[in-house]
Structures are given as C-alpha cells and as structure tokens.
Enzyme design. Structure first.
Site, PDB file in Angstrom:
ATOM      1  N   SER A 124      56.414 -28.188  18.135  1.00 47.88           N
ATOM      2  CA  SER A 124      55.311 -28.073  17.176  1.00 47.88           C
ATOM      3  C   SER A 124      55.846 -27.758  15.788  1.00 47.88           C
ATOM      4  O   SER A 124      56.858 -27.063  15.643  1.00 47.88           O
ATOM      5  CB  SER A 124      54.390 -26.943  17.646  1.00 47.88           C
ATOM      6  OG  SER A 124      53.456 -26.603  16.652  1.00 47.88           O
ATOM      7  N   TYR A 149      52.667 -17.751  21.176  1.00 48.00           N
ATOM      8  CA  TYR A 149      52.669 -19.197  21.452  1.00 48.00           C
ATOM      9  C   TYR A 149      53.758 -19.897  20.634  1.00 48.00           C
ATOM     10  O   TYR A 149      54.575 -20.650  21.175  1.00 48.00           O
ATOM     11  CB  TYR A 149      51.300 -19.825  21.133  1.00 48.00           C
ATOM     12  CG  TYR A 149      51.388 -21.343  21.087  1.00 48.00           C
ATOM     13  CD1 TYR A 149      51.529 -22.076  22.258  1.00 48.00           C
ATOM     14  CD2 TYR A 149      51.393 -22.030  19.870  1.00 48.00           C
ATOM     15  CE1 TYR A 149      51.671 -23.464  22.214  1.00 48.00           C
ATOM     16  CE2 TYR A 149      51.534 -23.404  19.821  1.00 48.00           C
ATOM     17  CZ  TYR A 149      51.666 -24.123  20.996  1.00 48.00           C
ATOM     18  OH  TYR A 149      51.823 -25.492  20.956  1.00 48.00           O
ATOM     19  N   LYS A 153      57.606 -21.991  21.650  1.00 39.27           N
ATOM     20  CA  LYS A 153      58.140 -23.289  21.232  1.00 39.27           C
ATOM     21  C   LYS A 153      59.535 -23.115  20.636  1.00 39.27           C
ATOM     22  O   LYS A 153      60.442 -23.892  20.909  1.00 39.27           O
ATOM     23  CB  LYS A 153      57.198 -23.955  20.215  1.00 39.27           C
ATOM     24  CG  LYS A 153      55.850 -24.364  20.797  1.00 39.27           C
ATOM     25  CD  LYS A 153      55.988 -25.392  21.912  1.00 39.27           C
ATOM     26  CE  LYS A 153      54.688 -25.708  22.596  1.00 39.27           C
ATOM     27  NZ  LYS A 153      54.834 -26.459  23.843  1.00 39.27           N
TER      28      LYS A 153
HETATM   29  P1  NAD Z   1      46.293 -29.427  27.011  1.00 38.51           P
HETATM   30  O1  NAD Z   1      45.993 -28.025  27.355  1.00 38.51           O
HETATM   31  O2  NAD Z   1      45.169 -30.370  26.813  1.00 38.51           O
HETATM   32  O3  NAD Z   1      47.272 -30.071  28.107  1.00 38.51           O
HETATM   33  C1  NAD Z   1      48.221 -29.289  28.820  1.00 38.51           C
HETATM   34  C2  NAD Z   1      48.080 -29.624  30.296  1.00 38.51           C
HETATM   35  O4  NAD Z   1      49.053 -28.887  31.039  1.00 38.51           O
HETATM   36  C3  NAD Z   1      46.703 -29.256  30.864  1.00 38.51           C
HETATM   37  O5  NAD Z   1      46.192 -30.369  31.581  1.00 38.51           O
HETATM   38  C4  NAD Z   1      46.988 -28.077  31.797  1.00 38.51           C
HETATM   39  O6  NAD Z   1      46.104 -28.056  32.904  1.00 38.51           O
HETATM   40  C5  NAD Z   1      48.438 -28.357  32.198  1.00 38.51           C
HETATM   41  N1  NAD Z   1      49.208 -27.162  32.580  1.00 38.51           N
HETATM   42  C6  NAD Z   1      49.379 -26.018  31.878  1.00 38.51           C
HETATM   43  N2  NAD Z   1      50.158 -25.167  32.551  1.00 38.51           N
HETATM   44  C7  NAD Z   1      50.502 -25.776  33.724  1.00 38.51           C
HETATM   45  C8  NAD Z   1      51.288 -25.403  34.844  1.00 38.51           C
HETATM   46  N3  NAD Z   1      51.889 -24.214  34.938  1.00 38.51           N
HETATM   47  N4  NAD Z   1      51.438 -26.293  35.868  1.00 38.51           N
HETATM   48  C9  NAD Z   1      50.833 -27.510  35.800  1.00 38.51           C
HETATM   49  N5  NAD Z   1      50.069 -27.923  34.775  1.00 38.51           N
HETATM   50  C10 NAD Z   1      49.913 -27.055  33.744  1.00 38.51           C
HETATM   51  O7  NAD Z   1      47.249 -29.386  25.709  1.00 38.51           O
HETATM   52  P2  NAD Z   1      47.678 -30.563  24.725  1.00 38.51           P
HETATM   53  O8  NAD Z   1      46.945 -30.375  23.441  1.00 38.51           O
HETATM   54  O9  NAD Z   1      47.636 -31.852  25.420  1.00 38.51           O
HETATM   55  O10 NAD Z   1      49.181 -30.124  24.449  1.00 38.51           O
HETATM   56  C11 NAD Z   1      50.250 -30.657  25.197  1.00 38.51           C
HETATM   57  C12 NAD Z   1      51.549 -30.014  24.736  1.00 38.51           C
HETATM   58  O11 NAD Z   1      51.723 -30.239  23.340  1.00 38.51           O
HETATM   59  C13 NAD Z   1      51.613 -28.497  24.915  1.00 38.51           C
HETATM   60  O12 NAD Z   1      52.945 -28.169  25.272  1.00 38.51           O
HETATM   61  C14 NAD Z   1      51.282 -27.962  23.547  1.00 38.51           C
HETATM   62  O13 NAD Z   1      51.834 -26.699  23.338  1.00 38.51           O
HETATM   63  C15 NAD Z   1      51.951 -29.009  22.670  1.00 38.51           C
HETATM   64  N6  NAD Z   1      51.380 -29.090  21.325  1.00 38.51           N
HETATM   65  C16 NAD Z   1      50.031 -29.258  21.173  1.00 38.51           C
HETATM   66  C17 NAD Z   1      49.482 -29.309  19.898  1.00 38.51           C
HETATM   67  C18 NAD Z   1      47.993 -29.441  19.708  1.00 38.51           C
HETATM   68  O14 NAD Z   1      47.516 -29.091  18.626  1.00 38.51           O
HETATM   69  N7  NAD Z   1      47.237 -29.934  20.672  1.00 38.51           N
HETATM   70  C19 NAD Z   1      50.326 -29.224  18.775  1.00 38.51           C
HETATM   71  C20 NAD Z   1      51.707 -29.073  18.972  1.00 38.51           C
HETATM   72  C21 NAD Z   1      52.220 -29.000  20.257  1.00 38.51           C
HETATM   73  C1  WQD Z   2      43.629 -26.637  10.481  1.00 33.23           C
HETATM   74  C2  WQD Z   2      43.103 -26.184   9.120  1.00 33.23           C
HETATM   75  C3  WQD Z   2      42.418 -23.874   9.071  1.00 33.23           C
HETATM   76  C4  WQD Z   2      38.994 -24.243  11.738  1.00 33.23           C
HETATM   77  C5  WQD Z   2      47.094 -24.895  15.085  1.00 33.23           C
HETATM   78  C6  WQD Z   2      48.239 -24.112  15.685  1.00 33.23           C
HETATM   79  C7  WQD Z   2      49.492 -24.930  15.694  1.00 33.23           C
HETATM   80  C8  WQD Z   2      49.276 -26.289  16.342  1.00 33.23           C
HETATM   81  C9  WQD Z   2      48.045 -26.969  15.880  1.00 33.23           C
HETATM   82  C10 WQD Z   2      50.142 -26.250  18.596  1.00 33.23           C
HETATM   83  C11 WQD Z   2      43.608 -24.784   8.736  1.00 33.23           C
HETATM   84  C12 WQD Z   2      41.248 -24.793   8.814  1.00 33.23           C
HETATM   85  C13 WQD Z   2      40.115 -24.498  10.978  1.00 33.23           C
HETATM   86  C14 WQD Z   2      37.777 -23.949  11.086  1.00 33.23           C
HETATM   87  C15 WQD Z   2      38.873 -24.207   8.964  1.00 33.23           C
HETATM   88  N1  WQD Z   2      49.171 -26.204  17.767  1.00 33.23           N
HETATM   89  N2  WQD Z   2      40.060 -24.487   9.610  1.00 33.23           N
HETATM   90  N3  WQD Z   2      37.756 -23.948   9.708  1.00 33.23           N
HETATM   91  O1  WQD Z   2      46.024 -23.750  12.340  1.00 33.23           O
HETATM   92  O2  WQD Z   2      47.071 -25.860  11.408  1.00 33.23           O
HETATM   93  O3  WQD Z   2      47.439 -25.249  13.757  1.00 33.23           O
HETATM   94  O4  WQD Z   2      46.923 -26.073  15.872  1.00 33.23           O
HETATM   95  O5  WQD Z   2      51.310 -26.211  18.462  1.00 33.23           O
HETATM   96  O6  WQD Z   2      50.451 -24.187  16.358  1.00 33.23           O
HETATM   97  O7  WQD Z   2      48.433 -22.933  14.912  1.00 33.23           O
HETATM   98  O8  WQD Z   2      45.208 -26.046  13.078  1.00 33.23           O
HETATM   99  O9  WQD Z   2      43.012 -27.063  13.471  1.00 33.23           O
HETATM  100  O10 WQD Z   2      43.260 -24.550  13.678  1.00 33.23           O
HETATM  101  O11 WQD Z   2      43.383 -25.602  11.422  1.00 33.23           O
HETATM  102  O12 WQD Z   2      38.822 -24.189   7.733  1.00 33.23           O
HETATM  103  O13 WQD Z   2      36.744 -23.680  11.699  1.00 33.23           O
HETATM  104  O14 WQD Z   2      41.677 -26.076   9.203  1.00 33.23           O
HETATM  105  O15 WQD Z   2      42.340 -22.740   8.257  1.00 33.23           O
HETATM  106  O16 WQD Z   2      43.825 -24.791   7.361  1.00 33.23           O
HETATM  107  P1  WQD Z   2      46.429 -25.138  12.538  1.00 33.23           P
HETATM  108  P2  WQD Z   2      43.649 -25.804  13.002  1.00 33.23           P
END
Ligand code: NAD
Ligand code: WQD
Length: 339
Positions: A124, A149, A153
C-alpha cells in the site's frame, strides 16, 4: 494451463483479479475464509467469466491446514496474496488481530509452498506516509506507520525482502496500491463495506443512494489548490490487470527476485474533485458539508508510476469518471440485488 492461487479471492480486489486472470487464460484456485466477504461473490465471478473458480475455504492463519492445502495442490504456479485485514481504525483498536492475521497468513503461505513460490503481495502507498516529494517513487523512504494496519504492510515487505535475499528461488513482487475505487463494468462485483464506510467513494455512493446522510469533506484548509486532500485514485479493474502483469513478470524470471512497484494513475484528485466527478458522471446530486480534518490523514499523495509503466509494462487506462460511474452502478445493483 497455469494455475494461480488467489488468497482473499472473494474480496474486493481479489474478485476483480480473478476475472482478469480468467480473461488472460489462467486457471484459478481461490482460498478465502469469508471473514470480510460473501460466498455469493464466487457465483458473481462465474456470471462474468462463465467459469466458476475452484475454491477452498480455509483460514490462512491455520498452519496445518495451509500446509495440507499446499501438499494437495502442487500444480500451483503462482500466488497472489490478498488475504489480510485492512480497516485502519479497527487496527488501532485491535492491533493484535491485525498483526496475527496479516503476518501468520503470509508466513504460512510462504513456508507451505517453500522456495518455489512466485508471489505477488498486496502492499500500500500507506508505507510512504506523507511523502517529502511528489509524485512519490518506489525509492522514497518508508515513514513510521500511522496505524498497526500500515505497520503490517511495512513489516510484511521487510519479511519478504529479507527472505528473498537468502532464497534465490523465491520471487516476489510487492505492489504498492494507491487508492483503489470503482467496480467491474458488469456491476456484478464490487466493494462490500461492512457497517459505515470509512473510505470516501463507498461513503459517496451510499450517501447518494440514501443509505447514509450527508458526506463530510474532511478538511478544506490543506495546502492544495481547492483546500481538500489529494489522493491517487485507481480503478480496481486497472489494479486487477496490474496483478496479471506482475504474474507474467514473475514467470519471465527477469530482474531481482524481490521487486516493488507503485500502482496508481500518477495523477492526484482532491476530495472536492471526486465529489464533482461523481455528480458529473452519474447525474446525481450529492449532499456534502465541509468538516474538520480527520486525525491521521495526510495532505496529499500520488505515485510516480513510470517504473510500473516501463518495467511491468502496465498502465492505468480508466479515469475518475469511469471510477465514479462504475462505483455508482454497483451501488444500484446492490440496492436491487441485496447480498
Ligand atoms: P477485502 O477485505 O475485500 O479482501 C480480503 C479477503 O481476504 C476477504 O475476502 C477476506 O475474507 C479474506 N481473508 C482475510 N483474512 C483471511 C484469512 N486469514 N484466511 C483466509 N481469507 C482471509 O480487501 P481488499 O480491499 O480486496 O484488499 C485486498 C488486499 O489489498 C489486502 O491485503 C489489503 O490490505 C490490500 N490493500 C487494499 C487497499 C484498499 O484500499 N482496498 C489498499 C491497499 C492495499
Ligand atoms: C480518501 C480521502 C479523506 C471519507 C485509506 C487507508 C490506506 C489505503 C486506502 C489500504 C481522504 C477523505 C474520506 C469521508 C472525506 N488502504 N474523506 N470524507 O485515507 O487515503 O486511505 O484507504 O492500504 O491505507 O488509510 O482513503 O478513502 O479513507 O480517504 O473527506 O467521509 O477522502 O480525508 O482525504 P485514505 P479514504
């Protein structure tokens, strides 16, 4: 046909990636425990792809079960490891829940498949914190994590880098995603937030459909052109395609055995620009008010994506209008077809 293990394949990014793997001709086996997803997602993938992915329900923290799984599936040629917990606020309240799930699952997967693993890891842009220079490149320093969290990462990247250094046959690509949003064009898969969404785009779509009240813009006094915070939003389908590109690069066995790529569009958008793009691309009017800054938020970030464009051969194609309209179509699908 090559078979890819997708952990967390029933989740948001995983389900879109499974569809893109099928589109590219891979076989897929999903492992998920549905701790943050719904079994119906597997049917939805089948509706899009015409193929039901092979599926095994297991908790990746269960070491014995993961080793048994690996022994029974020796024909897996690559792994995309999505499974993790991802709620930043919850991780502050329950750090051990996050350290346990995100580390045990990763370590179990790598040890069970031993050195033959070719693995794509979901990292991330959170590892950069507030970058000193924008756009931020992969060589920018990693900042002290704002949450457990984010720390999972950072440490997971270190675990992978240190393990690759002493395991030449292990090949890993860590993808540092910026802000994934949007949904598949079919509107059959998308994000399923639990409870009140903390992320901007799911809150916008739920507000527009009447499930939530007005949106609060967290701060309009940042040092940005319109005062609201800036992020690099990336369409989940583009993000899914980056995983296919990463698998192909791992298969080619070129480059170092541990590599990192930024996955974003390279373009920053402010909260107010996102609200405006939603209104323009859907014709819906949003209710929003300016509020205080949210604790822990950074002012702005967007990625330098030249490394992924040139070396990975991947480039984001979809813009914020497609991100907003697809997220909206998914929200309407959910209203008409509740999970
Ligand atoms: P999500 O929660 O929709 O998907 C994760 C999946 O993993 C879920 O289906 C959950 O049931 C499964 N899971 C969790 N723990 C498990 C375990 N112990 N055994 C088996 N299954 C398990 O999340 P996502 O948004 O699809 O994110 C996927 C990956 O990307 C994650 O590693 C997350 O940290 C990373 N990521 C997400 C974002 C974001 O904003 N969505 C941003 C950066 C990184
Ligand atoms: C985006 C922008 C808020 C909600 C998070 C995690 C990051 C990554 C992605 C996994 C920001 C603003 C939000 C609202 C708002 N996940 N906002 N009103 O914070 O960039 O990142 O998700 O790795 O680790 O921290 O994403 O979608 O929460 O916010 O104004 O009701 O929207 O302040 O500027 P963020 P977000």
């Amino acid at each position: 046909m090559k078979k890819i293990l997708v952990t967390g394949g029933a989740g948001y990014i995983g389900s879109h990636t499974v569809v893109e793997l099928f589109n590219t001709g891979y076989e897929v086996i999903i492992v998920d425990d549905f701790s943050n997803s719904d079994p119906k997602m597997l049917d939805q993938i089948e509706k899009i792809s015409g193929k039901k992915p092979e599926f095994v329900k297991l908790d990746l923290c269960d070491e014995q079960a993961v080793h048994a799984f690996a022994n029974q599936h020796k024909n897996i040629s690559g792994i995309i490891h999505f499974a993790a917990f991802k709620a930043v606020g919850e991780s502050v309240q329950q750090p051990l829940k996050y350290y346990r799930n995100n580390f045990y699952s990763l370590i179990n997967i790598i040890t069970a498949f031993n050195s033959k693993v070719k693995l794509v890891f979901s990292s991330s842009c959170t590892v950069y914190g507030q970058p000193d220079k924008l756009p931020v490149t992969e060589s920018a320093p990693v900042k002290k994590a704002e949450s457990p969290y984010g720390n999972t990462k950072q440490i997971a990247e270190e675990i992978l880098e240190e393990t690759c250094a002493v395991t030449p046959d292990l090949r890993v690509i860590a993808l540092r995603y910026f802000n994934p949003v949007g949904a598949h064009a079919s509107a059959l898969i998308g994000e399923l937030p639990i409870g009140v969404p903390q992320n901007l785009v799911p809150f916008i779509t739920q507000s527009a459909i009447g499930k939530r009240g007005a949106i609060t813009v967290y701060g309009d006094d940042y040092n940005t052109p319109d005062g609201s915070a800036i992020r690099d939003y990336i369409h989940v389908v583009d993000l899914a395609k980056a995983h296919v590109a990463a698998i192909k690069r791992l298969e080619a066995e070129t480059g170092d055995n541990y590599e990192i790529f930024n996955i974003g569009t390279g373009k920053g958008s402010s909260v107010l620009e996102i609200i405006n793009a939603f209104e323009q691309s859907t014709g819906e009017k949003l209710n929003y008010a300016i509020g205080a800054r949210r604790e822990g938020d950074i002012e702005q970030t967007y990625g330098d994506v030249s490394h992924s464009n040139t070396v990975l051969g991947w480039k984001a194609e979809l813009g914020i209008n497609e991100m907003m309209s697809s997220a909206w179509n998914w929200e309407k699908y959910l209203r008409d077809n509740p999970f």
